[in-house]
Design a protein around this motif. Structure first.
Motif, PDB file in Angstrom:
ATOM      1  N   TYR A   1      20.067 168.981 101.887  1.00 30.46           N
ATOM      2  CA  TYR A   1      19.721 167.789 102.923  1.00 30.46           C
ATOM      3  C   TYR A   1      19.163 168.615 104.576  1.00 30.46           C
ATOM      4  O   TYR A   1      18.631 167.839 105.231  1.00 30.46           O
ATOM      5  CB  TYR A   1      20.830 167.043 103.441  1.00 30.46           C
ATOM      6  N   LEU A   2      19.238 169.884 104.403  1.00 28.98           N
ATOM      7  CA  LEU A   2      19.046 170.510 105.754  1.00 28.98           C
ATOM      8  C   LEU A   2      18.007 171.619 105.620  1.00 28.98           C
ATOM      9  O   LEU A   2      17.943 172.137 104.366  1.00 28.98           O
ATOM     10  CB  LEU A   2      20.220 171.251 106.387  1.00 28.98           C
ATOM     11  N   PRO A   3      17.159 171.813 106.591  1.00 32.82           N
ATOM     12  CA  PRO A   3      16.138 172.945 106.667  1.00 32.82           C
ATOM     13  C   PRO A   3      16.981 174.332 106.471  1.00 32.82           C
ATOM     14  O   PRO A   3      18.072 174.474 106.577  1.00 32.82           O
ATOM     15  CB  PRO A   3      15.577 172.900 107.923  1.00 32.82           C
TER      16      PRO A   3
ATOM     17  N   TYR B   1      19.695 176.251 109.051  1.00 25.77           N
ATOM     18  CA  TYR B   1      21.016 175.707 109.190  1.00 25.77           C
ATOM     19  C   TYR B   1      21.705 176.731 108.307  1.00 25.77           C
ATOM     20  O   TYR B   1      21.394 176.828 107.145  1.00 25.77           O
ATOM     21  CB  TYR B   1      21.315 174.499 108.694  1.00 25.77           C
ATOM     22  N   THR B   2      23.160 177.006 108.737  1.00 23.50           N
ATOM     23  CA  THR B   2      23.752 178.173 107.801  1.00 23.50           C
ATOM     24  C   THR B   2      24.907 177.118 107.342  1.00 23.50           C
ATOM     25  O   THR B   2      25.487 176.380 108.168  1.00 23.50           O
ATOM     26  CB  THR B   2      24.272 178.989 108.412  1.00 23.50           C
ATOM     27  N   VAL B   3      25.151 177.143 106.068  1.00 27.16           N
ATOM     28  CA  VAL B   3      26.345 176.213 105.328  1.00 27.16           C
ATOM     29  C   VAL B   3      27.159 177.405 104.694  1.00 27.16           C
ATOM     30  O   VAL B   3      26.821 178.256 103.788  1.00 27.16           O
ATOM     31  CB  VAL B   3      25.761 175.159 104.465  1.00 27.16           C
ATOM     32  N   GLY B   4      28.316 177.203 104.840  1.00 24.17           N
ATOM     33  CA  GLY B   4      29.481 177.848 104.153  1.00 24.17           C
ATOM     34  C   GLY B   4      30.726 177.257 104.010  1.00 24.17           C
ATOM     35  O   GLY B   4      30.922 176.012 104.308  1.00 24.17           O
ATOM     36  N   SER B   5      31.512 177.990 103.213  1.00 26.96           N
ATOM     37  CA  SER B   5      32.888 177.325 102.887  1.00 26.96           C
ATOM     38  C   SER B   5      33.952 178.116 102.911  1.00 26.96           C
ATOM     39  O   SER B   5      33.923 179.629 102.768  1.00 26.96           O
ATOM     40  CB  SER B   5      32.772 176.702 101.606  1.00 26.96           C
ATOM     41  N   GLU B   6      35.429 177.837 102.868  1.00 25.20           N
ATOM     42  CA  GLU B   6      36.536 178.448 102.761  1.00 25.20           C
ATOM     43  C   GLU B   6      37.560 177.630 102.005  1.00 25.20           C
ATOM     44  O   GLU B   6      37.501 176.553 102.501  1.00 25.20           O
ATOM     45  CB  GLU B   6      36.761 178.806 104.310  1.00 25.20           C
ATOM     46  N   LEU B   7      38.216 178.736 101.247  1.00 24.60           N
ATOM     47  CA  LEU B   7      39.339 177.888 100.523  1.00 24.60           C
ATOM     48  C   LEU B   7      40.683 178.875 101.040  1.00 24.60           C
ATOM     49  O   LEU B   7      40.807 179.889 101.169  1.00 24.60           O
ATOM     50  CB  LEU B   7      39.284 178.265  99.015  1.00 24.60           C
TER      51      LEU B   7
ATOM     52  N   ALA C   1      25.432 167.800 111.639  1.00 24.53           N
ATOM     53  CA  ALA C   1      24.755 169.115 112.183  1.00 24.53           C
ATOM     54  C   ALA C   1      23.277 168.770 112.795  1.00 24.53           C
ATOM     55  O   ALA C   1      23.041 169.128 113.831  1.00 24.53           O
ATOM     56  CB  ALA C   1      24.571 170.036 111.155  1.00 24.53           C
ATOM     57  N   ALA C   2      22.654 167.694 112.259  1.00 27.77           N
ATOM     58  CA  ALA C   2      21.232 167.232 112.878  1.00 27.77           C
ATOM     59  C   ALA C   2      21.639 166.639 114.096  1.00 27.77           C
ATOM     60  O   ALA C   2      20.831 166.813 115.052  1.00 27.77           O
ATOM     61  CB  ALA C   2      20.628 166.193 111.725  1.00 27.77           C
ATOM     62  N   LEU C   3      22.833 166.052 114.054  1.00 27.95           N
ATOM     63  CA  LEU C   3      22.925 165.178 115.617  1.00 27.95           C
ATOM     64  C   LEU C   3      23.219 166.291 116.520  1.00 27.95           C
ATOM     65  O   LEU C   3      22.828 166.085 117.775  1.00 27.95           O
ATOM     66  CB  LEU C   3      23.981 164.361 115.410  1.00 27.95           C
ATOM     67  N   GLN C   4      24.085 167.292 116.263  1.00 26.81           N
ATOM     68  CA  GLN C   4      24.117 168.525 117.287  1.00 26.81           C
ATOM     69  C   GLN C   4      23.105 169.101 117.688  1.00 26.81           C
ATOM     70  O   GLN C   4      22.907 169.267 118.830  1.00 26.81           O
ATOM     71  CB  GLN C   4      25.098 169.566 116.577  1.00 26.81           C
TER      72      GLN C   4
END
Length: 127
Positions: free
Chosen positions: A47-49, A52-58, A110-113
């Motif tokens: 959904y993002l260009p 943008y950095t996307v990550g995860s954590e468990l 994120a886009a709103l930010q």
């Protein structure tokens, strides 16, 4: 004075004076959780260009497994979504609708930010 006891967990989770019991996941449950979170990450990225950095954590604690997916926009504050799935949800898998909802919500936030950080003072580069 729940904070003064070493076993004083959150109300409703661990009774005061009782040791916490960590919830152990099977290999299949861990794999299912990782796949679900990876799916949310990839959908959010779609959904993002690329800026943008996307990550995860468990993480695994006394309240069970917790997953967090975060997005760092090129401008503005990072946004994140965390959830603690039920063990039954791990057995059956997280629904696609839930994954899509989280991914769309993160992308929109994120886009709103970025929009909030940039403001209305942006001049168009072309007409």
């Amino acid at each position: 004075m729940n904070g003064n006891t070493p076993y004083g967990g959150a109300p409703g989770v661990t009774e005061a004076g009782q040791p916490s019991t960590d919830i152990e996941l099977t290999q299949d449950q861990r794999r299912a959780l990782r796949q679900a979170v990876a799916g949310i990450v990839s959908r959010t990225r779609s959904y993002l260009p690329d800026s943008y950095t996307v990550g995860s954590e468990l993480s695994y604690g006394s309240n069970g497994p917790t997953a967090t997916v975060a997005v760092r926009p090129p401008a503005g504050h990072p946004v994140s979504a965390g959830f603690t799935p039920d063990l039954d949800d791990l057995e059956t898998g997280l629904a696609n609708a839930e994954r899509d909802e989280v991914a769309r919500g993160l992308a929109a936030s994120a886009a709103l930010q970025v929009m909030d950080a940039v403001g209305d003072g942006v001049k168009p580069t072309a007409r």
